[in-house]
Enzyme design. Sequence first.
Site, PDB file in Angstrom:
ATOM      1  N   LYS A  43     -15.465  -3.676  25.602  1.00 17.25           N
ATOM      2  CA  LYS A  43     -14.383  -3.236  24.726  1.00 17.25           C
ATOM      3  C   LYS A  43     -14.819  -1.967  24.000  1.00 17.25           C
ATOM      4  O   LYS A  43     -15.973  -1.863  23.563  1.00 17.25           O
ATOM      5  CB  LYS A  43     -14.071  -4.360  23.741  1.00 17.25           C
ATOM      6  CG  LYS A  43     -12.846  -4.186  22.880  1.00 17.25           C
ATOM      7  CD  LYS A  43     -12.598  -5.479  22.093  1.00 17.25           C
ATOM      8  CE  LYS A  43     -11.420  -5.397  21.160  1.00 17.25           C
ATOM      9  NZ  LYS A  43     -11.173  -6.696  20.474  1.00 17.25           N
TER      10      LYS A  43
ATOM     11  N   SER B  42      -8.476 -12.540  19.414  1.00 17.80           N
ATOM     12  CA  SER B  42      -8.488 -11.373  20.301  1.00 17.80           C
ATOM     13  C   SER B  42      -9.280 -11.533  21.584  1.00 17.80           C
ATOM     14  O   SER B  42      -9.230 -10.651  22.444  1.00 17.80           O
ATOM     15  CB  SER B  42      -9.003 -10.142  19.540  1.00 17.80           C
ATOM     16  OG  SER B  42      -8.118  -9.807  18.508  1.00 17.80           O
TER      17      SER B  42
ATOM     18  N   SER C  35      -6.548  -8.228  20.401  1.00 19.17           N
ATOM     19  CA  SER C  35      -6.663  -6.794  20.457  1.00 19.17           C
ATOM     20  C   SER C  35      -7.385  -6.329  21.724  1.00 19.17           C
ATOM     21  O   SER C  35      -7.391  -5.149  22.036  1.00 19.17           O
ATOM     22  CB  SER C  35      -7.456  -6.306  19.229  1.00 19.17           C
ATOM     23  OG  SER C  35      -8.772  -6.851  19.240  1.00 19.17           O
TER      24      SER C  35
END
Length: 468
Positions: free
Chosen positions: A84, A181, A157
């Site tokens: 990420k 997330s 997210s």
Amino acid sequence: MNVLSAAPHYLELSELAARLKAGTASPVGVTHTLLERISRLDRSLNAYAIVTADDALAQAEVAEAEIKDGRYRGPLHGVPVAVKDLCWVEGHPTAAGMSIHRNFRPSENATVVHRLKEAGAIILGKLQLTEGAYSDHHPSITPPKNPWNLDYWPGISSSGAGAATAAGLCYGAIASDTGGSIRWPCGANGLTGLKPTWGRVSRHGVFELAATLDHVGPMARSARDCALLLAAIAGPDPKDPTALFDPVPDYAGLADEGVSGLRIGIDPGWNGDDVDPGVKTILSEAAEVFRSLGATIVKVACPDVTQAVADWTPNCAVEAAVAHEATYLPRKSEYGPVLASVVEDGRALSGTDYQKILIRRLELRGRMAALFGTIDLLLTPVHPFAPLSLETIKTLGTQPDLIFKLQRYTCPFNMTGNPAITLPGGCTDSGLPVAFQLVAAHLGEPTLLRAGTAFQDATAWHCRHPRA
């Protein structure tokens, strides 16, 4: 949609690892295949913030030479993964989904990235996310798409991590979970995701949203894959004093111990009237699988989490205001409206109100600890409804009840720090994946991985993937 395909890009990480070790697959060949696939498919998925192709191929060549020379580092050696884009990768931009950080190039790797590289993993690139890892993408960013259906929510997210792993653009990803997330994108994309105990994985070099709520963990195709990734990244870290000093178990070995004798709790009230019939069916079928494998299903009464869900947003807001203290005021105009709003809310909350939230968090943590004194695992939805369309997601700001339902099974366990695993457990009539969640006591990751592996050995939901 396809099922049980032998396509190499949809292999489980653990299966690829066995081929790489045996020499029947090549790190360079596999990396070339995935980079070509990213080049072809990510134009529509937007999963990657950046692709570090030259570095990945250089890492693959080193891994291939080491394996041929007998210097095998372990099951991640030569396996292409991604992280990420809030994890520092030395010399490469780490924007955290924010326009103000697009030119930030860290001078060191995040601890999780360092540990992946030490294990021989190949980093393909950085995966897109919402702004600052909160709830909406920055207006300048094209959001990632769900590869199962481009009109449906990919989760947040870790939107790019979910899309890339599901679409066969990496064999696993490192992501973060502050309120759901890891679990929401895994549910939306048919993946397995592990939110570890808070502090089980170092947060050094991972862009902060809310320090006491942020959890760093793996997303992959199976519980076995998550066990391999967690084994590589977990453990104490002098650079992060909040990282737990407990010894790291043999996650991969423990994952095959089965569920015989485990007590799995179900709260019929919490999993009750507000849960869609299709999700209820998936929970019931999962419980029956666990029962058939030797687990005992126990009815329990969970602590009421209504206040915890309400507290999560202001708690996150205060900590986000701290995380953005140096940049928000001087560069406020460059923030997107959603992240700016939460920072403003955090700056406005009084110290006494924040302290009340902290006290209620401790009380909830104690009640959850008491619950896990009577059971080994808790079975819940990830969220109580079928996959959400992008049209529905656009209305979230005007539907507080829908936001509450989305958060009610995820946010409480960020407030308490309990570990949780998301497992694909079924699909809708239109073929979209639907997941369930197991939660354990603090440092109960081995139990989660045992249960996840046993369930996936007995079912094939995790083997389904988008058609591509």
